[in-house]
Motif scaffolding. Structure first.
Motif, PDB file in Angstrom:
ATOM      1  N   PRO A 155       0.730  10.320   9.388  1.00 22.95           N
ATOM      2  CA  PRO A 155       0.226  10.675   8.063  1.00 22.95           C
ATOM      3  C   PRO A 155      -1.058   9.912   7.701  1.00 22.95           C
ATOM      4  N   LYS A 156      -1.146   8.638   8.065  1.00 24.14           N
ATOM      5  CA  LYS A 156      -2.351   7.847   7.791  1.00 24.14           C
ATOM      6  C   LYS A 156      -3.555   8.451   8.516  1.00 24.14           C
ATOM      7  N   SER A 157      -3.353   8.847   9.741  1.00 25.44           N
ATOM      8  CA  SER A 157      -4.422   9.465  10.524  1.00 25.44           C
ATOM      9  C   SER A 157      -4.866  10.776   9.884  1.00 25.44           C
ATOM     10  N   VAL A 158      -3.908  11.563   9.416  1.00 29.63           N
ATOM     11  CA  VAL A 158      -4.228  12.831   8.762  1.00 29.63           C
ATOM     12  C   VAL A 158      -4.994  12.589   7.468  1.00 29.63           C
ATOM     13  N   GLU A 159      -4.580  11.582   6.684  1.00 26.04           N
ATOM     14  CA  GLU A 159      -5.304  11.262   5.452  1.00 26.04           C
ATOM     15  C   GLU A 159      -6.755  10.902   5.760  1.00 26.04           C
ATOM     16  N   SER A 160      -6.941  10.106   6.786  1.00 31.30           N
ATOM     17  CA  SER A 160      -8.287   9.702   7.193  1.00 31.30           C
ATOM     18  C   SER A 160      -9.112  10.915   7.637  1.00 31.30           C
ATOM     19  N   MET A 161      -8.496  11.780   8.445  1.00 36.68           N
ATOM     20  CA  MET A 161      -9.205  12.980   8.912  1.00 36.68           C
ATOM     21  C   MET A 161      -9.506  13.933   7.763  1.00 36.68           C
ATOM     22  N   LEU A 162      -8.582  14.023   6.809  1.00 34.48           N
ATOM     23  CA  LEU A 162      -8.839  14.862   5.630  1.00 34.48           C
ATOM     24  C   LEU A 162     -10.026  14.326   4.835  1.00 34.48           C
ATOM     25  N   GLY A 163     -10.128  13.013   4.742  1.00 31.79           N
ATOM     26  CA  GLY A 163     -11.281  12.414   4.063  1.00 31.79           C
ATOM     27  C   GLY A 163     -12.583  12.781   4.758  1.00 31.79           C
ATOM     28  N   ARG A 164     -12.580  12.703   6.082  1.00 35.25           N
ATOM     29  CA  ARG A 164     -13.786  13.076   6.832  1.00 35.25           C
ATOM     30  C   ARG A 164     -14.064  14.574   6.699  1.00 35.25           C
ATOM     31  N   ALA A 165     -13.006  15.365   6.701  1.00 37.37           N
ATOM     32  CA  ALA A 165     -13.177  16.819   6.565  1.00 37.37           C
ATOM     33  C   ALA A 165     -13.750  17.162   5.193  1.00 37.37           C
ATOM     34  N   ARG A 166     -13.232  16.513   4.147  1.00 34.05           N
ATOM     35  CA  ARG A 166     -13.767  16.751   2.798  1.00 34.05           C
ATOM     36  C   ARG A 166     -15.226  16.326   2.715  1.00 34.05           C
ATOM     37  N   SER A 167     -15.553  15.177   3.320  1.00 36.02           N
ATOM     38  CA  SER A 167     -16.940  14.702   3.312  1.00 36.02           C
ATOM     39  C   SER A 167     -17.858  15.682   4.029  1.00 36.02           C
ATOM     40  N   ALA A 168     -17.413  16.160   5.176  1.00 35.17           N
ATOM     41  CA  ALA A 168     -18.216  17.128   5.931  1.00 35.17           C
ATOM     42  C   ALA A 168     -18.380  18.411   5.119  1.00 35.17           C
ATOM     43  N   PHE A 169     -17.318  18.809   4.442  1.00 32.64           N
ATOM     44  CA  PHE A 169     -17.377  20.004   3.609  1.00 32.64           C
ATOM     45  C   PHE A 169     -18.390  19.825   2.482  1.00 32.64           C
ATOM     46  N   ILE A 170     -18.311  18.689   1.799  1.00 36.65           N
ATOM     47  CA  ILE A 170     -19.230  18.418   0.688  1.00 36.65           C
ATOM     48  C   ILE A 170     -20.675  18.403   1.184  1.00 36.65           C
ATOM     49  N   ARG A 171     -20.897  17.742   2.313  1.00 37.31           N
ATOM     50  CA  ARG A 171     -22.243  17.678   2.879  1.00 37.31           C
ATOM     51  C   ARG A 171     -22.757  19.085   3.207  1.00 37.31           C
ATOM     52  N   GLN A 172     -21.929  19.864   3.859  1.00 32.54           N
ATOM     53  CA  GLN A 172     -22.311  21.228   4.236  1.00 32.54           C
ATOM     54  C   GLN A 172     -22.559  22.084   2.998  1.00 32.54           C
ATOM     55  N   TYR A 173     -21.728  21.928   2.004  1.00 29.30           N
ATOM     56  CA  TYR A 173     -21.860  22.697   0.764  1.00 29.30           C
ATOM     57  C   TYR A 173     -23.175  22.365   0.066  1.00 29.30           C
ATOM     58  N   ARG A 174     -23.489  21.076   0.018  1.00 30.87           N
ATOM     59  CA  ARG A 174     -24.752  20.660  -0.620  1.00 30.87           C
ATOM     60  C   ARG A 174     -25.956  21.181   0.158  1.00 30.87           C
ATOM     61  N   GLU A 175     -25.872  21.161   1.476  1.00 34.96           N
ATOM     62  CA  GLU A 175     -26.969  21.694   2.286  1.00 34.96           C
ATOM     63  C   GLU A 175     -27.162  23.184   2.000  1.00 34.96           C
ATOM     64  N   MET A 176     -26.054  23.901   1.899  1.00 32.63           N
ATOM     65  CA  MET A 176     -26.138  25.339   1.615  1.00 32.63           C
ATOM     66  C   MET A 176     -26.699  25.574   0.211  1.00 32.63           C
ATOM     67  N   GLU A 177     -26.267  24.769  -0.758  1.00 34.05           N
ATOM     68  CA  GLU A 177     -26.810  24.902  -2.122  1.00 34.05           C
ATOM     69  C   GLU A 177     -28.295  24.612  -2.137  1.00 34.05           C
ATOM     70  N   GLY A 178     -28.723  23.572  -1.413  1.00 34.07           N
ATOM     71  CA  GLY A 178     -30.132  23.215  -1.331  1.00 34.07           C
ATOM     72  C   GLY A 178     -30.959  24.329  -0.708  1.00 34.07           C
ATOM     73  N   ALA A 179     -30.436  24.914   0.354  1.00 26.30           N
ATOM     74  CA  ALA A 179     -31.142  26.026   1.010  1.00 26.30           C
ATOM     75  C   ALA A 179     -31.228  27.230   0.088  1.00 26.30           C
ATOM     76  N   GLN A 180     -30.177  27.473  -0.666  1.00 28.01           N
ATOM     77  CA  GLN A 180     -30.175  28.595  -1.603  1.00 28.01           C
ATOM     78  C   GLN A 180     -31.164  28.345  -2.734  1.00 28.01           C
ATOM     79  N   ASN A 181     -31.221  27.113  -3.247  1.00 30.01           N
ATOM     80  CA  ASN A 181     -32.160  26.779  -4.306  1.00 30.01           C
ATOM     81  C   ASN A 181     -33.612  26.897  -3.830  1.00 30.01           C
ATOM     82  N   ASP A 182     -33.834  26.537  -2.554  1.00 23.89           N
ATOM     83  CA  ASP A 182     -35.187  26.651  -1.979  1.00 23.89           C
ATOM     84  C   ASP A 182     -35.628  28.096  -1.915  1.00 23.89           C
ATOM     85  N   ARG A 183     -34.683  29.008  -1.651  1.00 25.77           N
ATOM     86  CA  ARG A 183     -35.002  30.446  -1.561  1.00 25.77           C
ATOM     87  C   ARG A 183     -35.316  31.037  -2.933  1.00 25.77           C
ATOM     88  N   GLU A 184     -34.733  30.443  -3.963  1.00 21.96           N
ATOM     89  CA  GLU A 184     -34.925  30.982  -5.321  1.00 21.96           C
ATOM     90  C   GLU A 184     -36.176  30.484  -5.870  1.00 21.96           C
TER      91      GLU A 184
END
Length: 184
Positions: A155-184
Motif C-alpha cells: 500500500p505504501k508503494s501504491v500511495e507513492s506511485m499514485l503521488g507520482r501519477a497525480r504529479s505527472a497528470f497535473i504536469r501534462q494537464y498544464r502543458e495541454m492548457e498552455g498549448a491550448q492558450n497559445d493557440r487562442e
C-alpha cells in the motif's frame, strides 16, 4: 441434446443484445477510451459469459453477474499491464508543494474533472502504469489497499506511485492548457 444447445445460444444472444452496449461503455471508460482495447475486452467478457452461462445460479441479477465478470476481466488486464516495466517520473519541488497544500483537495478535483475531454486526452498521454493507477483510484473508486492487491505492491508503494501519477497528470494537464492558450 441439440435443443439444449440451441436454447443456450438463444439465451446468450438475448443476454448479449441486452447488455453489450452498457458493458462496452463501462470498459471503454476504464481503458482510457481505447476503442480497439475496449472492443477486445468486451468480446472476452462475453466469451466468459457464454462459457459460464449454465453455471450461473441466479444468486444475483444477470446484470450484476455480467458486470462482475467485466470487473474481473479489467482487473486482470490492469494486472498484466501494470506488471510490465514501470517508468518513474521525477516529482519537481513546485508540484510537490502544490500536492501537499492542505487547501487543495486533489482527490475531489480529479473525480470532478475526469469526465472532461481534455482530462481524458491528458490521461491517455501518461505512461500506462499511471493510467491504470489513476483509473483504479478515480474511476473504479478502489481503495489503495485493494489497488495494492491488484498490482501486487505494498500500500505504501501504491500511495507513492499514485503521488507520482497525480504529479505527472497535473504536469501534462498544464502543458495541454498552455498549448491550448497559445493557440487562442
Amino acid at each position: 441434446m441439440n435443443e439444449a444447445k440451441e436454447a443456450r445460444e438463444r439465451r446468450f444472444i438475448s443476454i448479449y443484445r441486452k447488455h453489450v452496449d452498457e458493458v462496452y461503455q463501462y470498459v471503454l471508460l476504464r481503458t482510457g477510451f481505447d476503442v480497439p482495447l475496449a472492443e477486445d475486452l468486451t468480446q472476452d467478457i462475453f466469451l466468459d459469459v457464454f462459457k459460464g452461462l449454465w453455471g450461473f445460479k441466479g444468486l444475483s441479477s444477470e446484470k450484476t453477474w455480467i458486470f462482475k465478470i467485466a470487473q474481473n476481466k479489467l482487473f486482470d488486464y490492469y494486472r498484466r499491464q501494470y506488471s510490465q516495466k514501470t517508468e518513474i517520473l521525477p516529482l519537481d519541488d513546485q508540484l510537490s508543494d502544490q500536492l501537499s497544500d492542505p487547501k487543495q483537495n486533489i482527490d475531489t478535483c480529479m473525480q470532478v474533472t475526469f469526465e472532461n475531454r481534455q482530462v481524458k486526452e491528458c490521461l491517455s498521454q501518461l505512461p500506462k502504469q499511471y493510467q491504470i493507477l489513476l483509473s483504479l483510484k478515480y474511476i473504479e473508486e478502489i481503495s489503495v489497499k485493494q489497488i495494492a492487491r491488484i498490482v501486487d505492491k505494498s500500500p505504501k508503494s501504491v500511495e507513492s506511485m499514485l503521488g507520482r501519477a497525480r504529479s505527472a497528470f497535473i504536469r501534462q494537464y498544464r502543458e495541454m492548457e498552455g498549448a491550448q492558450n497559445d493557440r487562442e
